[in-house]
Design a protein around this motif. Sequence first.
Motif, mmCIF file in Angstrom:
data_model
loop_
_atom_site.group_PDB
_atom_site.id
_atom_site.type_symbol
_atom_site.label_atom_id
_atom_site.label_comp_id
_atom_site.label_asym_id
_atom_site.label_seq_id
_atom_site.Cartn_x
_atom_site.Cartn_y
_atom_site.Cartn_z
ATOM 1 N N ARG A 98 0.834 -1.212 0.000
ATOM 2 C CA ARG A 98 0.000 0.000 0.000
ATOM 3 C C ARG A 98 0.859 1.249 0.000
ATOM 4 N NH1 ARG A 98 -5.344 1.558 2.529
ATOM 5 N NH2 ARG A 98 -5.135 3.694 3.281
ATOM 6 N N PHE A 99 0.445 2.216 -0.816
ATOM 7 C CA PHE A 99 1.047 3.554 -0.817
ATOM 8 C C PHE A 99 -0.025 4.563 -0.445
ATOM 9 C CE2 PHE A 99 1.689 7.617 -2.983
ATOM 10 C CZ PHE A 99 2.901 7.999 -2.426
ATOM 11 N N GLN A 100 0.278 5.401 0.541
ATOM 12 C CA GLN A 100 -0.659 6.395 1.056
ATOM 13 C C GLN A 100 0.025 7.750 1.027
ATOM 14 O OE1 GLN A 100 -3.004 5.197 4.533
ATOM 15 N NE2 GLN A 100 -2.582 7.192 5.443
ATOM 16 N N SER A 101 -0.522 8.680 0.249
ATOM 17 C CA SER A 101 0.162 9.960 0.051
ATOM 18 C C SER A 101 0.244 10.775 1.324
ATOM 19 C CB SER A 101 -0.547 10.764 -1.051
ATOM 20 O OG SER A 101 -1.907 10.987 -0.708
ATOM 21 N N ASP A 102 -0.815 10.763 2.141
ATOM 22 C CA ASP A 102 -0.837 11.505 3.393
ATOM 23 C C ASP A 102 -0.848 10.498 4.542
ATOM 24 O OD1 ASP A 102 -1.330 13.040 5.644
ATOM 25 O OD2 ASP A 102 -2.743 14.374 4.627
ATOM 26 N N PHE A 109 -5.189 6.615 -1.546
ATOM 27 C CA PHE A 109 -4.159 5.583 -1.506
ATOM 28 C C PHE A 109 -4.215 4.749 -2.775
ATOM 29 C CE2 PHE A 109 -7.934 3.535 0.056
ATOM 30 C CZ PHE A 109 -7.875 2.250 -0.465
ATOM 31 N N MET A 110 -3.220 3.870 -2.923
ATOM 32 C CA MET A 110 -3.172 2.879 -3.979
ATOM 33 C C MET A 110 -2.532 1.635 -3.393
ATOM 34 S SD MET A 110 -1.236 1.123 -6.411
ATOM 35 C CE MET A 110 0.284 2.046 -6.672
ATOM 36 N N ASP A 111 -3.082 0.469 -3.700
ATOM 37 C CA ASP A 111 -2.477 -0.756 -3.192
ATOM 38 C C ASP A 111 -2.508 -1.846 -4.248
ATOM 39 O OD1 ASP A 111 -4.993 -2.048 -3.143
ATOM 40 O OD2 ASP A 111 -5.369 -1.469 -1.080
ATOM 41 N N ARG A 124 -6.058 -1.582 -6.457
ATOM 42 C CA ARG A 124 -7.124 -0.702 -5.991
ATOM 43 C C ARG A 124 -6.552 0.707 -5.832
ATOM 44 N NH1 ARG A 124 -9.536 -3.646 -0.730
ATOM 45 N NH2 ARG A 124 -7.400 -3.179 -0.057
ATOM 46 N N SER A 125 -7.363 1.676 -6.180
ATOM 47 C CA SER A 125 -6.927 3.063 -6.068
ATOM 48 C C SER A 125 -8.106 3.921 -5.647
ATOM 49 C CB SER A 125 -6.359 3.554 -7.402
ATOM 50 O OG SER A 125 -5.920 4.902 -7.295
ATOM 51 N N GLY A 138 -11.432 2.808 -7.758
ATOM 52 C CA GLY A 138 -11.486 1.716 -8.725
ATOM 53 C C GLY A 138 -10.846 0.467 -8.169
ATOM 54 N N ILE A 139 -11.407 -0.689 -8.531
ATOM 55 C CA ILE A 139 -10.887 -1.998 -8.130
ATOM 56 C C ILE A 139 -10.726 -2.815 -9.407
ATOM 57 C CG2 ILE A 139 -11.261 -4.049 -6.727
ATOM 58 C CD1 ILE A 139 -13.131 -2.397 -4.974
ATOM 59 N N PHE A 140 -9.480 -3.223 -9.719
ATOM 60 C CA PHE A 140 -9.190 -3.868 -10.991
ATOM 61 C C PHE A 140 -8.402 -5.154 -10.778
ATOM 62 C CE2 PHE A 140 -9.055 0.791 -11.520
ATOM 63 C CZ PHE A 140 -10.189 0.959 -12.305
#
Length: 425
Positions: A98-102, A109-111, A124-125, A138-140
Amino acid sequence: MGNWRSKEPPPPLVLVPPLFDFPPLAARTRMLESSYDVLFGKLALKCLFEDYFDEASHFSTRIMLKPIDDPHVDLVATISGPLHHISEEKIVGNALFRFQSDVDDPHTFMDLFVSNSHPVLRMRSCAYYPKYGVGAFGIFPLISRKRTTPEDYGTMGMRYGSGNLSLGVTVTPFPRSNEFPRSAWLVSKMGRITAGVQYEPLYASKDDMRLKDLRNWSCAVGYGIGSGSPLSPSFNFCLELARGSQFIASFYQHVVVQRRVKNPLEEDEIVGITNFIDFGFELQARVDDAKTSNTISDSMLQIAASWQANKNFLLKGKMGHLRSTLSWAFKSWWRPSFTFSISATRDHAAGNTSFGFGVQIENLREASYERADPNFVMLTPSKEHLADGMLWKIGKRPMLQSDVNSGNFDGLPKELRPLGQFQII
């Protein structure tokens, strides 16, 4: 000279241990979920009924790590499976990057999720703009073993949220689906009352009949008090009519109590410790005239309770008509922290008892074990908390009273702050 003789003793203090898991991990992804599915006490009840209740005859391990040099990313890896090799079940392994900007805001976030089951690789983003109250997600599933449903190709959604209103819609554009929307919800909060409705066309019918089919609709109304912070007691009661056929009544209460410290290793000024007690029940019953309405599977009652005695020990139990489970968890607040849990499940039908085990290593959430912060000391207008004889007077046992009651959480660690107005979105 001589001032040391008149030095006043330190005031009595009350320990406030950190909760085992707050905020819950499920709260990190609630922007991807319908507000209807996380409000009405549903998120709290899910944690109460599931966390640390290890599946019978199974083991589970979870590692949650965050790099010291970059707090914006973290990794959660899990391995679970049966305890007996003769079982046909296989060991399941998952990992979530997971990447979380704040760091303080989990809503953008994006994971990436990888697994040896289904799906193999998923992205997921989510992006949320609090100034406007608008979010998109979105979930891909990028790599999947099978693509039999529209969700296997991906889901996209838009949402709007404020302190009193939440609405959103999800669609499945890949490939083009004749189900539009895939789901939609509207939730409104008026004081202590929350009401909402959700549309999910899970039952096949003609396009012009989906909106008229009550099986595709759910509605709920709830009454709740409390700030959402673990330092403040909370209460929630909900009535729901799910899919036009299932009536669900649920209740959840979080209680904050204080008791004497009976630990000889603590200092003399430590006179009390805060305990957290949670209780909840859920009743499900069919309201239609289906032929199966008299079977036990169409009605269910489950009750659960948990007691966190201090920062290290948690005791939980739940009871239902099919089985009952008792769980004990020990947590060591090292860095990273280590948690071991064991569950005993009694199958009422088979008459046997089986055990499950869980191990967790984590450094995502920081421990906050308070001793002297005035926000957490027992306070009364007359300062009676400074007198030992008044602290434990029968019938006048003081509760936590501080800025927490007035909604001022600025002095609290972020792990103890409430989920805030984002609860409604």
